[in-house]
Design an enzyme around this catalytic site. Structure first.
Site, mmCIF file in Angstrom:
data_model
loop_
_atom_site.group_PDB
_atom_site.id
_atom_site.type_symbol
_atom_site.label_atom_id
_atom_site.label_comp_id
_atom_site.label_asym_id
_atom_site.label_seq_id
_atom_site.Cartn_x
_atom_site.Cartn_y
_atom_site.Cartn_z
ATOM 1 N N GLU A 1 0.843 -1.216 0.000
ATOM 2 C CA GLU A 1 0.000 0.000 0.000
ATOM 3 C C GLU A 1 0.873 1.259 0.000
ATOM 4 O OE1 GLU A 1 -3.067 0.521 3.187
ATOM 5 O OE2 GLU A 1 -2.260 2.547 3.226
ATOM 6 N N THR B 1 -2.841 3.502 5.811
ATOM 7 C CA THR B 1 -4.202 3.467 6.388
ATOM 8 C C THR B 1 -4.326 2.657 7.677
ATOM 9 O OG1 THR B 1 -4.732 1.573 4.987
ATOM 10 C CG2 THR B 1 -5.359 3.747 4.148
HETATM 11 S S1 SF4 Z 1 -11.175 -0.345 4.712
HETATM 12 FE FE1 SF4 Z 1 -9.318 0.421 5.676
HETATM 13 S S2 SF4 Z 1 -8.169 -1.390 6.356
HETATM 14 FE FE2 SF4 Z 1 -9.713 -2.049 4.860
HETATM 15 S S3 SF4 Z 1 -8.645 -2.062 2.909
HETATM 16 FE FE3 SF4 Z 1 -9.638 -0.070 3.118
HETATM 17 S S4 SF4 Z 1 -8.073 1.218 4.008
HETATM 18 FE FE4 SF4 Z 1 -7.396 -0.869 4.323
#
Ligand code: SF4
Length: 277
Positions: free
Chosen positions: A125, A161
């Site tokens: 990511e 994230t």
């Molecule tokens: S919802 Fe949050 S944890 Fe899940 S893939 Fe998307 S960014 Fe990543």
């Protein structure tokens, strides 16, 4: 023994959305090439492989004319273009929250900020987000000090994230004392935050926490850290079979949490196993 389940826990919105999209495509075309594992979970990958999933490491491994898939972590614009050149269709499962982080990174660099990402430089990511930066980009882990060359510079700060909020706050605070101008984009996703808070709450109420999720899953790793930091004995497993009676001995209240890439069927298996132990 009482079993308590963290709420929310398990598959996050982004991974669920990506896997549903992938399953729909597999249903139609019976063969899809995913660049990297679409989910950090061996059991789920094996299930998808039976439906026609082929996992490859490089865009060049996708045969011309095949259907390719971008997982929730996203890819760099360069990689996306390579996939487009080879594939009949590119199915884009990039999580919308990751997409936002990519767009923020690009915007910050266009505004003249050096982009600083809190995260793991080796994580796909983060690599994808870096690909959207048009100028300078630096990735710092929560243990890194601010490098000398960033002191006195305009920095735009965002996060992988799945980082812990406390780590992001701490990094931002460090920059306040050394930067004349910072711009902060909070790109930690809500799903991550909610899961981290639910683990913290539950860990303070039980005698042992079982965290279910792939050993290569960044968000599961963070849940384990939070549980350990809460001072409760914590067991990180990928599958219910890894749990043994010895560890459960003398524990009346057990908490269960699952990483954002752990499918519901694995959580159900774990609960069933605990109920007969
Ligand atoms: S919802 Fe949050 S944890 Fe899940 S893939 Fe998307 S960014 Fe990543």
């Amino acid at each position: 023994m009482q079993i308590h389940i963290a709420n929310p826990t398990g598959l996050c919105f982004g991974v669920k959305r990506a896997i549903t999209t992938l399953e729909d495509e597999l249903d139609k075309t019976k063969q899809v090439y995913s660049l990297g594992s679409p989910i950090h979970n061996t059991q789920e990958i094996n299930r998808l492989k039976k439906l026609g999933l082929i996992v490859v490491d490089n865009p060049e491994d996708v045969p011309f004319g095949a259907v390719s898939f971008v997982r929730a972590h996203g890819v760099t614009p360069k990689t996306y273009n390579l996939l487009k050149q080879r594939s009949s269709v590119v199915v884009d499962g990039t999580c919308p929250f990751v997409r936002t982080a990519q767009e923020r990174a690009r915007a910050l660099s266009k505004e003249g900020y050096i982009v600083v990402i809190l995260g793991d430089v080796k994580h796909p990511e983060v690599k994808a987000i870096m690909g959207y930066v048009e100028g300078e980009v630096v990735v710092l882990s929560d243990k890194d000090e601010i490098p000398q060359f960033l002191i006195g510079k305009k920095c735009g700060i965002l996060s992988q994230t799945t980082q812990k909020v406390a780590s992001f706050v701490s990094l931002v605070s460090s920059f306040i004392s050394v930067s004349p101008e910072i711009k902060i984009c909070n790109t930690i996703c809500k799903a991550t935050l909610e899961r981290q808070e639910s683990v913290f709450r539950l860990a303070s109420e039980v005698e042992g926490m079982v965290v279910l999720g792939g050993h290569d899953s960044a968000n599961t790793h963070k849940l384990v850290e939070i549980s350990v930091d809460a001072g409760v004995p914590t067991k990180w497993i990928e599958h219910a079979n890894e749990l043994n009676k010895e560890w459960l001995k003398k524990k009346e209240n057990i908490g269960i949490a699952a990483g954002g890439s752990t499918p519901d069927w694995l959580i159900k298996e774990l609960i069933q196993k605990l109920n007969v132990m």
